[in-house]
Design a protein around this motif. Structure first.
Motif, mmCIF file in Angstrom:
data_model
loop_
_atom_site.group_PDB
_atom_site.id
_atom_site.type_symbol
_atom_site.label_atom_id
_atom_site.label_comp_id
_atom_site.label_asym_id
_atom_site.label_seq_id
_atom_site.Cartn_x
_atom_site.Cartn_y
_atom_site.Cartn_z
ATOM 1 N N SER A 174 0.789 -1.196 0.171
ATOM 2 C CA SER A 174 -0.045 -0.081 -0.192
ATOM 3 C C SER A 174 0.917 1.239 0.132
ATOM 4 C CB SER A 174 -0.717 -0.059 1.103
ATOM 5 O OG SER A 174 -1.887 -1.157 1.048
ATOM 6 N N TYR A 175 2.100 1.185 0.620
ATOM 7 C CA TYR A 175 2.846 2.529 0.964
ATOM 8 C C TYR A 175 3.291 2.931 -0.608
ATOM 9 C CZ TYR A 175 2.504 2.734 5.743
ATOM 10 O OH TYR A 175 2.020 2.907 6.942
ATOM 11 N N PRO A 176 4.067 2.004 -1.307
ATOM 12 C CA PRO A 176 4.405 2.431 -2.568
ATOM 13 C C PRO A 176 3.446 2.661 -3.599
ATOM 14 C CG PRO A 176 5.128 0.040 -2.245
ATOM 15 C CD PRO A 176 4.583 0.602 -1.145
ATOM 16 N N VAL A 177 2.085 1.952 -3.583
ATOM 17 C CA VAL A 177 1.239 2.491 -4.217
ATOM 18 C C VAL A 177 0.607 3.958 -3.898
ATOM 19 C CG1 VAL A 177 -1.292 1.689 -4.925
ATOM 20 C CG2 VAL A 177 0.348 -0.078 -4.701
ATOM 21 N N THR A 232 9.606 7.148 -0.205
ATOM 22 C CA THR A 232 10.252 6.366 -0.862
ATOM 23 C C THR A 232 11.625 6.087 -0.151
ATOM 24 O OG1 THR A 232 9.544 7.146 -2.777
ATOM 25 C CG2 THR A 232 11.532 5.771 -2.885
ATOM 26 N N ALA A 233 12.222 7.170 0.381
ATOM 27 C CA ALA A 233 13.022 6.802 1.372
ATOM 28 C C ALA A 233 12.908 6.069 2.635
ATOM 29 C CB ALA A 233 14.003 8.266 1.781
ATOM 30 N N TYR A 234 11.829 6.258 3.096
ATOM 31 C CA TYR A 234 11.386 5.543 4.278
ATOM 32 C C TYR A 234 11.296 3.667 3.939
ATOM 33 C CZ TYR A 234 8.345 3.317 7.698
ATOM 34 O OH TYR A 234 7.648 2.573 8.647
ATOM 35 N N LEU A 235 10.786 3.631 2.799
ATOM 36 C CA LEU A 235 10.553 2.162 2.408
ATOM 37 C C LEU A 235 11.916 1.537 2.041
ATOM 38 C CD1 LEU A 235 7.391 2.588 -0.230
ATOM 39 C CD2 LEU A 235 7.356 1.597 2.201
ATOM 40 N N TYR A 236 12.556 2.390 1.447
ATOM 41 C CA TYR A 236 13.988 1.812 1.068
ATOM 42 C C TYR A 236 14.575 1.412 2.463
ATOM 43 C CZ TYR A 236 18.719 1.251 -1.057
ATOM 44 O OH TYR A 236 19.641 0.950 -1.364
ATOM 45 N N THR A 285 13.610 1.009 5.258
ATOM 46 C CA THR A 285 12.741 0.098 6.255
ATOM 47 C C THR A 285 13.171 -1.256 5.849
ATOM 48 O OG1 THR A 285 11.097 1.400 6.841
ATOM 49 C CG2 THR A 285 10.787 -0.818 6.864
ATOM 50 N N ALA A 286 13.309 -1.231 4.075
ATOM 51 C CA ALA A 286 13.515 -2.847 3.464
ATOM 52 C C ALA A 286 14.963 -3.142 3.709
ATOM 53 C CB ALA A 286 13.202 -2.410 1.997
ATOM 54 N N HIS A 287 15.677 -2.290 4.069
ATOM 55 C CA HIS A 287 17.371 -2.478 4.406
ATOM 56 C C HIS A 287 17.476 -2.474 5.669
ATOM 57 C CE1 HIS A 287 17.151 -2.033 -0.128
ATOM 58 N NE2 HIS A 287 18.276 -2.635 -0.215
ATOM 59 N N SER A 288 16.371 -2.153 6.607
ATOM 60 C CA SER A 288 16.455 -2.110 8.097
ATOM 61 C C SER A 288 17.542 -1.041 8.660
ATOM 62 C CB SER A 288 17.097 -3.688 8.847
ATOM 63 O OG SER A 288 16.377 -4.671 8.275
ATOM 64 N N LEU A 289 17.216 0.081 7.797
ATOM 65 C CA LEU A 289 18.268 1.430 8.179
ATOM 66 C C LEU A 289 17.376 2.395 8.944
ATOM 67 C CD1 LEU A 289 20.381 1.293 4.960
ATOM 68 C CD2 LEU A 289 21.139 0.483 7.406
ATOM 69 N N TYR A 290 16.037 2.257 8.722
ATOM 70 C CA TYR A 290 15.166 3.491 9.244
ATOM 71 C C TYR A 290 15.528 3.325 10.833
ATOM 72 C CZ TYR A 290 11.375 6.637 10.397
ATOM 73 O OH TYR A 290 10.675 7.474 10.945
ATOM 74 N N PHE A 291 15.251 4.566 11.573
ATOM 75 C CA PHE A 291 15.017 4.753 12.998
ATOM 76 C C PHE A 291 14.503 6.087 13.124
ATOM 77 C CE2 PHE A 291 19.105 6.559 11.748
ATOM 78 C CZ PHE A 291 19.177 7.706 12.159
ATOM 79 N N SER A 292 13.590 6.197 14.136
ATOM 80 C CA SER A 292 12.825 7.468 14.423
ATOM 81 C C SER A 292 13.561 8.702 14.628
ATOM 82 C CB SER A 292 11.788 7.201 15.584
ATOM 83 O OG SER A 292 10.964 8.245 15.674
ATOM 84 N N GLY A 293 13.428 9.765 13.965
ATOM 85 C CA GLY A 293 14.196 10.945 14.097
ATOM 86 C C GLY A 293 15.266 10.938 13.209
ATOM 87 N N GLY A 294 15.096 10.417 12.299
ATOM 88 C CA GLY A 294 16.312 10.234 11.232
ATOM 89 C C GLY A 294 16.105 11.832 10.272
#
Length: 818
Positions: free
Chosen positions: A187-190, A230-234, A236-245
């Motif tokens: 749903s997010y990319p869509v 898009t940056a968030y999905l990318y 998240t998919a590579h386990s690099l996202y953290f809150s406050g980025g």
């Protein structure tokens, strides 16, 4: 453009929309910079970074939602729904952030995925999608729909390809995830594609959707959010996202930019409504400069080809040929579009120039025709109508009178011509100004038309003179009724510009065929009858008679002689003593003018003074009287008779003259006459002009030390209301009351009432025209203070008056001189 309705959520701010837009821009800048500052400043403190990030992330959508919701209430129906849906999208995003913060800050657990936050994030996209569809549908008539759809589809195809290759394919490849997880993840990319669709649609639609500035802000708002998602999905998919980025502030920036766009749209609407802004631009043709929107679909295809080649493991001749062929087709299409656009632009310019020239020529011809017709009508109207009153002028009246004579001859009819002159109009003009005189003439003109209706032709001859043609009279009584109707319009005082005016009219009447056979003869005889009516008393009417020719001739002769009388030293003064009724001592005298017309003897003051007032000659004559009287009485004062007072009579025109006070002060100074020995006599008639001006002049005289007497009291228009406001010293009872008081109980009662009233007001009362012992005895009994009349002495030349001053009492003098 001021607007005092609140937009910002924190109270009512009475500022302009431009200022509100500026404030929100400042808020956006400080919010974004503050967000990044806190993230970088507390980069090593996960808790503080998360706390500050959560605070900033929720304030932006809430602020944007409130601003856009209030804006939607002020927009027209075409934009109201769009901004309402966008505000709901902001609120949905704010709700998602609130749930996220609840999990992070209060429960201190990882936010569930999928969870409620995902639902509200999707709701934002849903509301945005509805807003996009509504806007596109409402503006569908202004779009080149086929071209718009194809351009949008090209760009979206490229976007979907990238999204599939880099994001969606990886999500679908994760076989271990359940259906809900996979659905939410997709749903997010869509949703990003949907947002991108909106951004591209608006950009490709250009000004068909919004003004340029608003459009670009919306476009960048959506692009920023798509980029952040898009940056968030990318990540998240590579386990690099953290809150406050570093990407988190971009979501807030996108929301606030949408709020700025809303205020800009409202400002543009207000400017269009006030006529200051550009009107709706659905019909605009874009300028002939190279447009990025034209080539954007082709650039995306080129970009896709470049990426495809970059990721291809093997490049062969077929791929190279295909790419080159596609590029050639694209460039050919771009140049063709540019050429078509240039030709279309030239066509529109030429078409607009042609339409403009046709319109200008049409307007020019129409205006000239209208101006010519209007000029002809105005010239015809001006030729036959008076400019000031709008009534027929002398030319038109003579034509109508000629027609009336012809009809009367043919049908043996009678009609009358009335000549009207306003009494004392020249005095009003000279004392209160020509502007007020013009207003009075307009008022009288309007009232005469209403009084007579369409049965009469009313004309203004010039000045204060009017003529009336009264056709088809049944009898004389019908004429007299019409005359009474005319006189009734001036029966009551007239209020003009704060001035209360008492005006009357004199009317002369001539009949056809008895009094004249031609227009000129009828007007001449009606004019003579008018002057006869004016000579009687004013405010009356008179019918023409043959004897009036002689009267008019004498009047003209007197007027010509009067103009030369001062130069020829034909005037002289007589003095009539004023006597204390108890002691019979002379206490003063009244200066009375006489005219010894060369070769004709004395002319009665009753005959030449009204003529002097009518012609305005009373001003220089009055100044001569005052100067000569003061000079003579000063001589007597120097001989030891300094207790004598001097009374000089002023007409209303003299009294209201603008230089009166300066003239009297100058005479007193030049003759060295004591001001308190001078008494100015004025009639009640001055009150018919302007009570305020009269009272002001009286106070100015009293400030000089001069005394004031009301002459002929009881015969004028003065009311007791005015009398109590006048700063006077003396009341002078009119001669008609004195002459009738021994034979008429009514006159006796009136004299008694005047004396009592004068004493109650602290005034000296003098009776003039006392001729008999009975009259004198009655005045003694009634307590009158002073008398003047033949009982003691007639008016005397200075030499004779000087001889009687030596007498202590005048009882004997009256017998000798009376």
């Amino acid at each position: 453009m001021e607007n005092f309705d609140p937009i910002f959520p924190f109270g009512v701010i009475p500022i302009t929309i431009q200022q509100r837009e500026k404030h929100l821009i400042y808020f956006t800048i400080f919010h974004t910079l503050g967000y990044y500052f806190c993230i970088l400043y507390w980069k090593d403190d996960d808790w503080l970074r998360m706390l500050v990030g959560d605070f900033f992330s929720i304030t932006a959508p809430i602020m944007a939602g409130i601003v856009l919701w209030k804006i939607s209430r002020k927009m027209d129906k075409n934009s109201k729904t769009f901004w309402l849906l966008i505000s709901l999208g902001c609120f949905s995003y704010g709700a998602a952030e609130g749930i996220w913060n609840y999990y992070e800050l209060f429960l201190k657990v990882e936010v569930p995925y999928p969870g409620w936050t995902d639902l509200f994030y999707m709701l934002q996209v849903f509301f945005y999608l509805l807003a996009f569809l509504h806007r596109i549908w409402s503006k569908r008539n202004g779009l080149h729909l086929i071209k718009f759809i194809f351009d949008t589809c090209i760009i979206m195809t490229v976007a979907i390809s990238f999204n599939w290759h880099f994001i969606i394919r990886d999500i679908l490849a994760q076989k271990e995830n359940d259906f809900l997880y996979t659905f939410v993840s997709l749903s997010y990319p869509v949703s990003d594609l949907i947002l991108l669709l909106g951004a591209i649609s608006f950009y490709m639609g250009s000004k068909k959707f919004f003004p340029s500035k608003v459009l670009y802000i919306i476009f960048f708002s959506l692009v920023i959010q798509v980029y952040a998602d898009t940056a968030y999905l990318y990540l998240t998919a590579h386990s690099l996202y953290f809150s406050g980025g570093l990407y988190d502030p971009l979501w807030s920036l996108g929301m606030l930019l949408m709020g700025i766009a809303g205020i800009g749209d409202l400002r543009d609407q207000r400017e269009r409504e006030s006529g200051k802004g550009l009107q709706a631009c659905d019909g605009e043709v874009e300028n002939d400069t190279f447009s990025f929107r034209i080539v954007l679909p082709y650039l995306t295809v080129i970009f896709l080809l470049v990426v495809m080649i970059t990721y291809s493991k093997e490049i062969n001749s077929l791929i190279i040929g295909s790419v080159v062929s596609i590029l050639l087709v694209i460039f050919r299409q771009i140049f063709t579009l540019q050429e078509n656009k240039s030709l279309l632009k030239k066509y529109h310019v030429l078409n607009e120039e042609l339409e403009l020239k046709i319109e200008e020529r049409t307007i020019e011809i129409t205006n000239k025709n209208e101006q010519l017709l209007s000029a002809v009508q105005n010239m015809k109207h001006m030729a036959y109508h008076d400019v000031l009153s709008g009534l027929p002028n002398r030319r038109m009246f003579l034509e109508k009178l000629t027609e009336a004579i012809a009809e009367a001859k043919k049908n043996s009819l009678k009609f009358a011509v009335a000549f009207i002159d306003l009494d004392r109009f020249k005095n009003i003009n000279d004392t209160l100004g020509h502007d007020l005189g013009d207003l009075l003439l307009q008022y009288v003109s309007k009232q005469m038309v209403q009084a007579l209706g369409k049965n009469a032709i009313i004309s203004r001859q010039g000045g204060d003179e009017f003529t009336i043609l009264l056709n088809r009279l049944a009898d004389e009584s019908e004429l007299i009724q019409s005359i009474h109707n005319i006189q009734s319009i001036l029966a009551n005082p007239i209020q003009i510009n704060g001035h209360e005016l008492h005006v009357s009219m004199s009317i002369g009447i001539a009949f056809y065929p008895k009094d004249g056979q031609s227009p000129e003869e009828l007007l001449k005889h009606a004019d003579m009858a008018m002057y006869s009516a004016k000579g009687i008393s004013g405010n009356s009417f008179n019918f023409y008679s043959i004897g009036m020719n002689e009267t008019l001739s004498r009047k003209i002769m007197l007027e010509n002689g009067l103009r030369k009388a001062v130069e020829n030293d034909e005037f002289l003064l007589h003095y009539q003593p004023q006597v204390n009724i108890e002691t019979e001592e002379i206490i003063g005298m009244e200066a009375l003018i006489r005219w010894n017309k060369g070769g004709s003897g004395l002319v009665s003051p009753a005959e030449f003074i009204p003529l002097a007032e009518e012609t305005g000659l009373i001003i220089p004559i009055g100044e001569w009287v005052l100067y000569e009287a003061c000079k003579q009485v000063k001589t007597w004062h120097d001989l030891g008779y300094d207790e004598l007072k001097l009374s000089v009579n002023l007409s209303p025109l003299q009294f209201l003259h603008e230089n009166l006070i300066e003239m009297i002060a100058s005479v007193l100074k030049e003759t060295k006459f004591k001001p308190n020995s001078l008494e100015i006599e004025i009639t009640e008639g001055v009150a018919v002009y302007d009570v305020g001006e009269v009272i002001s002049k009286m106070h100015a005289l009293r400030d000089l030390g001069v005394q004031i007497s009301i002459d002929d009291f009881g015969t004028g228009y003065c009311s007791l209301i005015y009398l109590k406001q006048f700063p006077i010293n003396t009341l002078k009872i009119a001669q008609p009351f004195i002459q009738g008081m021994t034979n008429s109980k009514l006159d006796h009662s009136l004299v008694s009432s005047i004396i009592d009233m004068g004493h109650s007001m602290g005034l000296t009362v003098i009776a003039e025209g006392v001729e008999t012992t009975g009259q004198l005895q009655s005045l003694v009994e009634l307590g009158c203070d002073e008398v003047q009349g033949f009982i003691y002495s007639k008016p005397l030349p200075p030499e004779q008056f000087g001889s009687i001053m030596k007498m202590k009492h005048l009882g004997q003098a009256g017998a000798i001189l009376g």
